[in-house]
Design a protein around this motif. Structure first.
Motif, mmCIF file in Angstrom:
data_model
loop_
_atom_site.group_PDB
_atom_site.id
_atom_site.type_symbol
_atom_site.label_atom_id
_atom_site.label_comp_id
_atom_site.label_asym_id
_atom_site.label_seq_id
_atom_site.Cartn_x
_atom_site.Cartn_y
_atom_site.Cartn_z
ATOM 1 N N GLU A 153 95.902 -24.428 30.749
ATOM 2 C CA GLU A 153 96.950 -23.843 29.903
ATOM 3 C C GLU A 153 97.658 -24.913 29.080
ATOM 4 O O GLU A 153 97.969 -24.687 27.902
ATOM 5 N N MET A 154 97.915 -26.060 29.681
ATOM 6 C CA MET A 154 98.594 -27.140 28.958
ATOM 7 C C MET A 154 97.724 -27.668 27.815
ATOM 8 O O MET A 154 98.213 -27.869 26.694
ATOM 9 N N VAL A 155 96.449 -27.885 28.077
ATOM 10 C CA VAL A 155 95.546 -28.384 27.030
ATOM 11 C C VAL A 155 95.399 -27.338 25.931
ATOM 12 O O VAL A 155 95.469 -27.662 24.739
ATOM 13 N N ALA A 156 95.218 -26.080 26.316
ATOM 14 C CA ALA A 156 95.103 -25.005 25.333
ATOM 15 C C ALA A 156 96.364 -24.927 24.464
ATOM 16 O O ALA A 156 96.271 -24.768 23.239
ATOM 17 N N PHE A 157 97.518 -25.072 25.082
ATOM 18 C CA PHE A 157 98.788 -25.045 24.349
ATOM 19 C C PHE A 157 98.844 -26.176 23.320
ATOM 20 O O PHE A 157 99.260 -25.962 22.174
ATOM 21 N N GLU A 158 98.442 -27.380 23.721
ATOM 22 C CA GLU A 158 98.458 -28.522 22.788
ATOM 23 C C GLU A 158 97.555 -28.255 21.586
ATOM 24 O O GLU A 158 97.930 -28.531 20.445
ATOM 25 N N PHE A 159 96.369 -27.722 21.841
ATOM 26 C CA PHE A 159 95.471 -27.398 20.731
ATOM 27 C C PHE A 159 96.056 -26.296 19.855
ATOM 28 O O PHE A 159 96.055 -26.406 18.629
ATOM 29 N N GLU A 160 96.556 -25.224 20.474
ATOM 30 C CA GLU A 160 97.091 -24.088 19.705
ATOM 31 C C GLU A 160 98.275 -24.498 18.840
ATOM 32 O O GLU A 160 98.354 -24.119 17.671
ATOM 33 N N THR A 161 99.209 -25.251 19.409
ATOM 34 C CA THR A 161 100.390 -25.645 18.641
ATOM 35 C C THR A 161 100.055 -26.673 17.563
ATOM 36 O O THR A 161 100.864 -26.913 16.671
ATOM 37 N N SER A 162 98.863 -27.233 17.626
ATOM 38 C CA SER A 162 98.423 -28.187 16.607
ATOM 39 C C SER A 162 97.505 -27.547 15.575
ATOM 40 O O SER A 162 96.917 -28.238 14.750
ATOM 41 N N GLY A 163 97.361 -26.215 15.641
ATOM 42 C CA GLY A 163 96.639 -25.512 14.601
ATOM 43 C C GLY A 163 95.219 -25.087 14.916
ATOM 44 O O GLY A 163 94.519 -24.572 14.043
ATOM 45 N N PHE A 164 94.762 -25.298 16.124
ATOM 46 C CA PHE A 164 93.421 -24.880 16.517
ATOM 47 C C PHE A 164 93.421 -23.443 17.024
ATOM 48 O O PHE A 164 94.423 -22.962 17.532
ATOM 49 N N GLN A 165 92.280 -22.777 16.906
ATOM 50 C CA GLN A 165 92.018 -21.552 17.652
ATOM 51 C C GLN A 165 91.469 -22.025 18.992
ATOM 52 O O GLN A 165 90.686 -22.970 19.042
ATOM 53 N N VAL A 166 91.847 -21.373 20.074
ATOM 54 C CA VAL A 166 91.412 -21.800 21.399
ATOM 55 C C VAL A 166 90.770 -20.639 22.142
ATOM 56 O O VAL A 166 91.304 -19.538 22.178
ATOM 57 N N VAL A 167 89.626 -20.930 22.727
ATOM 58 C CA VAL A 167 88.995 -20.054 23.705
ATOM 59 C C VAL A 167 88.929 -20.893 24.970
ATOM 60 O O VAL A 167 88.503 -22.055 24.919
ATOM 61 N N ASP A 168 89.404 -20.346 26.096
ATOM 62 C CA ASP A 168 89.398 -21.152 27.311
ATOM 63 C C ASP A 168 88.605 -20.475 28.414
ATOM 64 O O ASP A 168 88.349 -19.280 28.380
ATOM 65 N N ALA A 169 88.191 -21.306 29.373
ATOM 66 C CA ALA A 169 87.395 -20.824 30.499
ATOM 67 C C ALA A 169 87.677 -21.704 31.706
ATOM 68 O O ALA A 169 87.954 -22.893 31.571
ATOM 69 N N GLY A 170 87.579 -21.089 32.896
ATOM 70 C CA GLY A 170 87.830 -21.809 34.136
ATOM 71 C C GLY A 170 86.575 -22.335 34.810
ATOM 72 O O GLY A 170 86.655 -23.010 35.829
ATOM 73 N N SER A 171 85.415 -22.039 34.222
ATOM 74 C CA SER A 171 84.151 -22.536 34.780
ATOM 75 C C SER A 171 83.136 -22.654 33.653
ATOM 76 O O SER A 171 83.298 -22.069 32.579
ATOM 77 N N ALA A 172 82.075 -23.393 33.924
ATOM 78 C CA ALA A 172 81.011 -23.542 32.937
ATOM 79 C C ALA A 172 80.335 -22.203 32.661
ATOM 80 O O ALA A 172 80.025 -21.873 31.512
ATOM 81 N N GLU A 173 80.139 -21.446 33.720
ATOM 82 C CA GLU A 173 79.483 -20.141 33.560
ATOM 83 C C GLU A 173 80.312 -19.215 32.672
ATOM 84 O O GLU A 173 79.779 -18.530 31.793
ATOM 85 N N GLU A 174 81.631 -19.199 32.885
ATOM 86 C CA GLU A 174 82.520 -18.391 32.047
ATOM 87 C C GLU A 174 82.489 -18.897 30.604
ATOM 88 O O GLU A 174 82.485 -18.103 29.659
ATOM 89 N N ALA A 175 82.451 -20.204 30.433
ATOM 90 C CA ALA A 175 82.408 -20.786 29.088
ATOM 91 C C ALA A 175 81.157 -20.337 28.340
ATOM 92 O O ALA A 175 81.219 -20.002 27.152
ATOM 93 N N LEU A 176 80.013 -20.318 29.024
ATOM 94 C CA LEU A 176 78.776 -19.894 28.372
ATOM 95 C C LEU A 176 78.847 -18.425 27.969
ATOM 96 O O LEU A 176 78.344 -18.046 26.904
ATOM 97 N N LEU A 177 79.483 -17.603 28.790
ATOM 98 C CA LEU A 177 79.674 -16.194 28.415
ATOM 99 C C LEU A 177 80.565 -16.077 27.186
ATOM 100 O O LEU A 177 80.287 -15.303 26.269
#
Length: 127
Positions: A20-44
Motif C-alpha cells: 500500500e505504501m509503495v502503491a501510494f507513492e506511485f499514485e501520488t506521483s502520477g502513475f496508474q497502479v495495479v497491485d498484487a500480493g503474489s506473483a500468481e495474482e500479478a500474472l492474472l
C-alpha cells in the motif's frame, strides 16, 4: 511526459502495508497502479493490462518468487522494465532493462532507478 496517458506500474509485494505504501507513492506521483500480493495474482492482473510501463516486484514472495515472475512478465511484455526489491535476497543475474534496489528504500530512489531504466516519469515523480 509527452502524452496525457499516465504510466502504469504493476506493484507486487506480499506485505500488505508495504504494498500500500509503495502503491501510494506511485499514485501520488502520477502513475496508474495495479497491485498484487503474489506473483500468481500479478500474472492474472497482467491479463487486464494493455501497456505495462514498469514492474516493481519484491523478490521473496509466497509461491513463485520475483525472479521467476519477472521472466514470465518479460515473456508477455518484452519491453517492460523491472525493478526488483528485497531486504535480504541474494542477487541473481538481472534481465536487460532491470535493476535491483535494497530495502529499505525511498520513493526518490525508486523513481531515479525507474528513470534510469527509461520509464517516462510523470512530472510529479521528478519533483
Amino acid at each position: 511526459m509527452t502524452s496525457d496517458r499516465r504510466p502504469l506500474v504493476l506493484v507486487v509485494e506480499d506485505e500488505a502495508l508495504l504494498r500500500e505504501m509503495v502503491a501510494f507513492e506511485f499514485e501520488t506521483s502520477g502513475f496508474q497502479v495495479v497491485d498484487a500480493g503474489s506473483a500468481e495474482e500479478a500474472l492474472l492482473r497482467l491479463n487486464d493490462i494493455s501497456v505495462l510501463d514498469l514492474l516493481f516486484t519484491d523478490i521473496r514472495l509466497p509461491g513463485m518468487d520475483g525472479w521467476s515472475l519477472a521472466s514470465k512478465v518479460r515473456a508477455l511484455r518484452p519491453d517492460a522494465p523491472v525493478i526488483y526489491a528485497s531486504g535480504n535476497a541474494e542477487r541473481q543475474e538481472l534481465l536487460p532493462r532491470s535493476e535491483f534496489i535494497q530495502k529499505p528504500y525511498r520513493a526518490e530512489e525508486i523513481f531515479a532507478v525507474a528513470a534510469g531504466l527509461g520509464v517516462d516519469l510523470p512530472s510529479a515523480a521528478m519533483e
